[in-house]
Design a protein around this motif. Sequence first.
Motif, PDB file in Angstrom:
ATOM      1  N   HIS A 172       0.837  -1.203   0.000  1.00  0.00           N
ATOM      2  CA  HIS A 172       0.000   0.000   0.000  1.00  0.00           C
ATOM      3  C   HIS A 172       0.870   1.250   0.000  1.00  0.00           C
ATOM      4  CE1 HIS A 172      -4.289   1.154   0.263  1.00  0.00           C
ATOM      5  NE2 HIS A 172      -3.775   2.319   0.635  1.00  0.00           N
ATOM      6  N   VAL A 195      -1.440   1.959  -4.800  1.00  0.00           N
ATOM      7  CA  VAL A 195      -2.902   1.977  -4.755  1.00  0.00           C
ATOM      8  C   VAL A 195      -3.369   3.379  -5.116  1.00  0.00           C
ATOM      9  CG1 VAL A 195      -4.937   1.651  -3.312  1.00  0.00           C
ATOM     10  CG2 VAL A 195      -2.938   0.159  -3.032  1.00  0.00           C
ATOM     11  N   ASP A 255      -9.505  -4.022  -4.296  1.00  0.00           N
ATOM     12  CA  ASP A 255      -9.161  -3.554  -2.960  1.00  0.00           C
ATOM     13  C   ASP A 255     -10.393  -2.903  -2.362  1.00  0.00           C
ATOM     14  OD1 ASP A 255      -5.832  -2.673  -2.089  1.00  0.00           O
ATOM     15  OD2 ASP A 255      -6.384  -4.220  -3.541  1.00  0.00           O
ATOM     16  N   GLU A 310      -8.927  -3.773   2.866  1.00  0.00           N
ATOM     17  CA  GLU A 310      -7.884  -2.814   3.219  1.00  0.00           C
ATOM     18  C   GLU A 310      -7.950  -2.343   4.677  1.00  0.00           C
ATOM     19  OE1 GLU A 310      -6.842  -0.433  -0.894  1.00  0.00           O
ATOM     20  OE2 GLU A 310      -7.896   0.600   0.706  1.00  0.00           O
ATOM     21  N   LYS A 340      -5.510  -6.760   4.290  1.00  0.00           N
ATOM     22  CA  LYS A 340      -4.347  -5.877   4.197  1.00  0.00           C
ATOM     23  C   LYS A 340      -4.208  -5.104   5.510  1.00  0.00           C
ATOM     24  CE  LYS A 340      -3.486  -3.677   0.345  1.00  0.00           C
ATOM     25  NZ  LYS A 340      -3.478  -2.678  -0.768  1.00  0.00           N
ATOM     26  N   SER A 348      -2.690  -2.219   7.162  1.00  0.00           N
ATOM     27  CA  SER A 348      -2.140  -0.962   6.649  1.00  0.00           C
ATOM     28  C   SER A 348      -2.883   0.199   7.295  1.00  0.00           C
ATOM     29  CB  SER A 348      -2.288  -0.895   5.118  1.00  0.00           C
ATOM     30  OG  SER A 348      -3.640  -1.120   4.720  1.00  0.00           O
ATOM     31  N   ASN A 384       1.117   2.409   3.756  1.00  0.00           N
ATOM     32  CA  ASN A 384       0.260   3.577   3.567  1.00  0.00           C
ATOM     33  C   ASN A 384       1.086   4.861   3.541  1.00  0.00           C
ATOM     34  OD1 ASN A 384      -2.358   4.692   3.101  1.00  0.00           O
ATOM     35  ND2 ASN A 384      -2.442   5.393   5.214  1.00  0.00           N
TER      36      ASN A 384
END
Length: 310
Positions: free
Chosen positions: A7, A53, A153, A179, A212, A214, A249
């Motif tokens: 991410h 992303v 996602d 996510e 995910k 993140s 992120n």
Amino acid sequence: MDIVDTHLHLWDIGRFRYPWLDDPGTEGLRWNYLAEDWARDAAGAGIGATVHVQAELDHALDPVLETAWLAELAASSRPSTPTVCVGYADLRAPDLGEVLDRHSEFPLFRGIRQEAWFDPASRRADVPRSNLLDDPVWIGGLDELARRELTFDLLVWSTQLEQAAGIFARKPGLQVVLEHVGVPVDRSAPGLEIWRRGLRAFAAAVPASVLKISALSFVSPSWSPAEVGPIVREAVEIFGPERCVLGSNFPVDRPAIGYRELWAAYAEFTADLTDTERTALFAGTARRIYRIEPEPAGPAVEENGREGTS
């Protein structure tokens, strides 16, 4: 250990408009974040591949512009950054198929994210005002992704997880990545119980789904290990390490924690897992679902982010 950052966001505010960056509270992010900026942050972290992303480009723009730009960045950086990308498309749009065709002309394209968290009272540019999970046209658009073997996602609030579980349980051919660890923003006891119940429901109803881990600044704005660690460990326990992937992120979480410190924290939180489980968690599952092949060896990256020799 091989690591895939699943991410990553890059943006060029001189080239594109990102409406959410005009929202209050994002002042510290209103600067370009390009491949070379990420390389400086990531130097020494041991990252083997990255998944970009979509960064919520202005939806009035052609979303394929972002994918084309990322392809340019990847071609001009070494190692290629990003390695692969998840783009944007409106699953309700009549021209969805044509947009996906054009995205797919770029070899790094792997799938779509259309943010589905919502709040009718929100003023944030990146939060829809209506619940896409209630829209049969949007739900039908997921079938087009499955037909093309693209990933999706999924970003929803924890309060939406049980509804999402019912929808994606009926999409067994679609590889869905849930996510931001299910977005447990409500840290009260009742709020965390809603998150746990929703996460368990999604994991059970959508057995091929992947979680995910993140955006943990949602959990703790200061990225406190005491607050973040238990959420990570509980999420891994619910989904299983083989069904989880990790993401930074960045640069959104950058004000809260350094890049290398973030990955060191992930390593600490998961130190009790077996080598096989950690291999899957840190890279193996990500490489499988995002179809990431090892990149040919090239110049090494020094600690300052510049290319060197090895």
